[in-house]
Design an enzyme around this catalytic site. Structure first.
Site, short mmCIF file in Angstrom:
data_model
loop_
_atom_site.label_atom_id
_atom_site.label_comp_id
_atom_site.label_asym_id
_atom_site.label_seq_id
_atom_site.Cartn_x
_atom_site.Cartn_y
_atom_site.Cartn_z
N CYS A 132 0.79 -1.23 0.00
CA CYS A 132 0.00 0.00 0.00
C CYS A 132 0.82 1.29 0.00
O CYS A 132 0.77 2.05 -0.95
CB CYS A 132 -0.97 -0.01 1.18
SG CYS A 132 -2.14 -1.36 1.07
C1 UDX Z 1 -1.13 0.11 5.61
C2 UDX Z 1 -2.06 1.01 6.43
O1 UDX Z 1 -1.69 0.94 7.80
C3 UDX Z 1 -3.50 0.57 6.25
O2 UDX Z 1 -4.38 1.46 6.95
C4 UDX Z 1 -3.86 0.62 4.76
O3 UDX Z 1 -5.15 0.24 4.54
C5 UDX Z 1 -2.90 -0.26 4.01
O4 UDX Z 1 -1.56 0.13 4.24
P1 UDX Z 1 0.00 -2.25 5.85
O5 UDX Z 1 0.59 -2.02 4.51
O6 UDX Z 1 -0.55 -3.57 6.18
O7 UDX Z 1 -1.18 -1.17 6.13
O8 UDX Z 1 1.19 -1.96 6.86
P2 UDX Z 1 1.48 -1.10 8.17
O9 UDX Z 1 1.26 -1.93 9.36
O10 UDX Z 1 0.78 0.18 8.09
O11 UDX Z 1 3.06 -0.86 7.95
C6 UDX Z 1 3.49 -0.33 6.73
C7 UDX Z 1 5.02 -0.26 6.71
O12 UDX Z 1 5.46 0.81 7.54
C8 UDX Z 1 5.73 -1.52 7.22
O13 UDX Z 1 6.84 -1.78 6.39
C9 UDX Z 1 6.18 -1.12 8.62
O14 UDX Z 1 7.37 -1.80 8.99
C10 UDX Z 1 6.48 0.36 8.44
N1 UDX Z 1 6.35 1.17 9.65
C11 UDX Z 1 5.13 1.26 10.27
C12 UDX Z 1 7.47 1.85 10.14
O15 UDX Z 1 8.56 1.76 9.59
N2 UDX Z 1 7.33 2.64 11.25
C13 UDX Z 1 6.12 2.78 11.89
O16 UDX Z 1 6.07 3.51 12.89
C14 UDX Z 1 4.99 2.06 11.39
#
Ligand code: UDX
Length: 422
Positions: free
Chosen positions: A261
């Site tokens: 996403c």
């Molecule tokens: C995301 C959104 O959270 C969700 O609302 C949307 O519908 C789809 O995209 P997702 O892709 O499943 O969901 O992952 P998420 O848990 O949000 O993490 C995304 C990425 O960001 C991961 O690689 C995670 O490691 C990274 N991340 C997340 C960070 O590096 N730091 C953070 O503080 C949070």
């Protein structure tokens, strides 16, 4: 209600199984016969928390088919949940949306509500999907059918929870009938319902993902400064996040964001804005920080192992985040590519995602345990904060240089430890 769902990927299937659990009758349509067969056997075709149990529990109310006509004839409402991948220039590829829309247009008989749940750039529902439905069906929007937009905010690994306990439900409609119907469908979920028009709903989705991505890249940029002055960015962000205007969420610095996403949606928004003649300075920077962040781990490694050519380097964590086997846009991909370009011998381990990474890098080693992966290694890079990585025995390494990209390593005894931003 009788609901059909086009596209049984993680958005479509999670949406379908949750609606079935609320008592609605669901028929999912997917081109993949194998996936359809699995769903009809109550087997989850994807790795998602609680999905198998929910599928089994709702077997009476949820079926799957490859046949659009069966689904459209047995439902009054259809959710469009097909993929919207990126083109090579980062712009959105609407070909699956258009294909599905044509099928629906050919099959609409009595009044029908079409709800777009796929992530589509602003204006897609109004300017592309609606006119195409009118053209193919020969019917009039607002009279013979309605089109709404209802974005999802599901996180992989927590998708069912996020569906059942949303911060808000966004409904983009152009008439009262479809607005009332959508509210009725979501009856039973305790959440504020935000009613807007479809284009605003589309923009809410992109803006949410773009801002969450911006928070992460901001934390990483600040983290890189913290690293230069020898402090831990997590100590900084803990206090910064206590400001209610900022909130502590999505300020965890590290190797950057991956997944199906954030990278795709930020790139699509940049391309969309550029096509409108805008320079997307901020989001360009968000992507630049995210592209370079994993490579900083190799710079730290080379501080302790100057020449990594022909050296065994261990990579722990291939999934883009814990609790999923999904490697899409995982930060470990550009990192492994850089290690290979520098001639290192890469050994990689992940509790569940190695199978998927073998499709990207078939020629590196994938030992079946952390210990084997570390055996005689000159360096170890940690890319995913799997719980099991918080207490690792690094003694099998030849030189215990450990670069932590996810703030997961607790004990630094007997190792040469470097935190990416701490
Ligand atoms: C995301 C959104 O959270 C969700 O609302 C949307 O519908 C789809 O995209 P997702 O892709 O499943 O969901 O992952 P998420 O848990 O949000 O993490 C995304 C990425 O960001 C991961 O690689 C995670 O490691 C990274 N991340 C997340 C960070 O590096 N730091 C953070 O503080 C949070």
């Amino acid at each position: 209600m009788k609901i059909s769902i086009i596209g049984a990927g993680y958005v479509g299937l999670v949406t379908g199984v949750c609606f079935a659990d609320m008592g609605h009758e669901i028929i999912c349509v997917d081109v993949d016969q194998e996936k359809v067969d699995k769903i009809n056997k109550g087997i989850a075709p994807i790795h998602e928390e609680n999905l198998s149990e929910m599928l089994k529990r709702n077997k009476e109310r949820l079926t799957a088919t490859t046949d659009y006509s069966v689904a459209l004839s047995q439902s009054d409402i259809t959710f469009l949940c097909v993929g919207t991948p990126s083109r090579s220039d980062g712009s959105i590829d609407l070909s699956y949306i258009e294909e599905a829309t044509r099928f629906i247009g050919q099959l609409i008989k009595k009044w029908h509500l079409v709800v777009v749940k796929s992530t589509v750039v602003p204006g897609t529902t109004r300017d592309i999907i609606t006119p195409l439905l009118e053209k193919v069906s020969g019917k009039k929007e607002g009279k013979d059918f309605s089109v709404a937009m209802n974005p999802e905010f599901l996180r992989e690994g927590k998708a069912i929870h996020d569906f059942q306990y949303p911060d808000r439900i966004v409904i983009g409609t152009r008439d009262k009938k479809s607005n009332d119907l959508l509210k009725k469908i979501y009856k039973g979920i305790n959440s504020p319902i935000f009613t807007v028009n479809p284009t605003v709903a589309e923009m809410i989705k992109y803006t949410s993902n773009a801002l969450l991505s911006t928070k992460i890249s901001f934390a990483n940029e600040i983290g890189n400064v913290c690293k230069k002055v020898g402090i831990d960015v997590y100590d900084v962000m803990e206090a910064v996040g206590m400001d209610h205007r900022i909130s502590p969420h999505f300020l965890q610095a590290g190797a950057g964001f991956g997944g199906s996403c954030f990278p795709k949606d930020v790139a699509a928004l940049i391309s969309f804005g550029s096509n409108k003649g805008l320079k997307m300075f901020l989001l360009d920077a968000v992507m630049n920080v995210n592209d370079t962040q994993p490579l900083k781990m190799i710079e730290l490694l080379e501080k302790h192992v100057p020449h990594i050519k022909d050296k065994k380097i261990a990579v722990l964590g291939l999934a883009f985040k814990p609790d999923t086997d999904d490697i899409r846009e995982s930060r470990s991909i550009p990192l492994i590519q850089e290690l290979l370009d520098k001639g290192a011998e890469v050994s990689a381990f992940d509790p569940i995602a190695s199978g998927n990474m073998k499709k990207v890098f078939p020629h590196i080693n994938y030992p079946s345990s952390v210990a084997e992966t570390l055996q005689d290694a000159m360096g170890c890079l940690i890319l995913t904060e799997w719980e099991e990585f918080s207490h690792i025995d690094f003694s099998p390494m030849q030189k215990p240089v450990v670069i932590d990209g996810r703030h997961i390593i607790t004990s630094q005894n007997d190792i040469i430890y470097e935190g990416l931003c701490w």
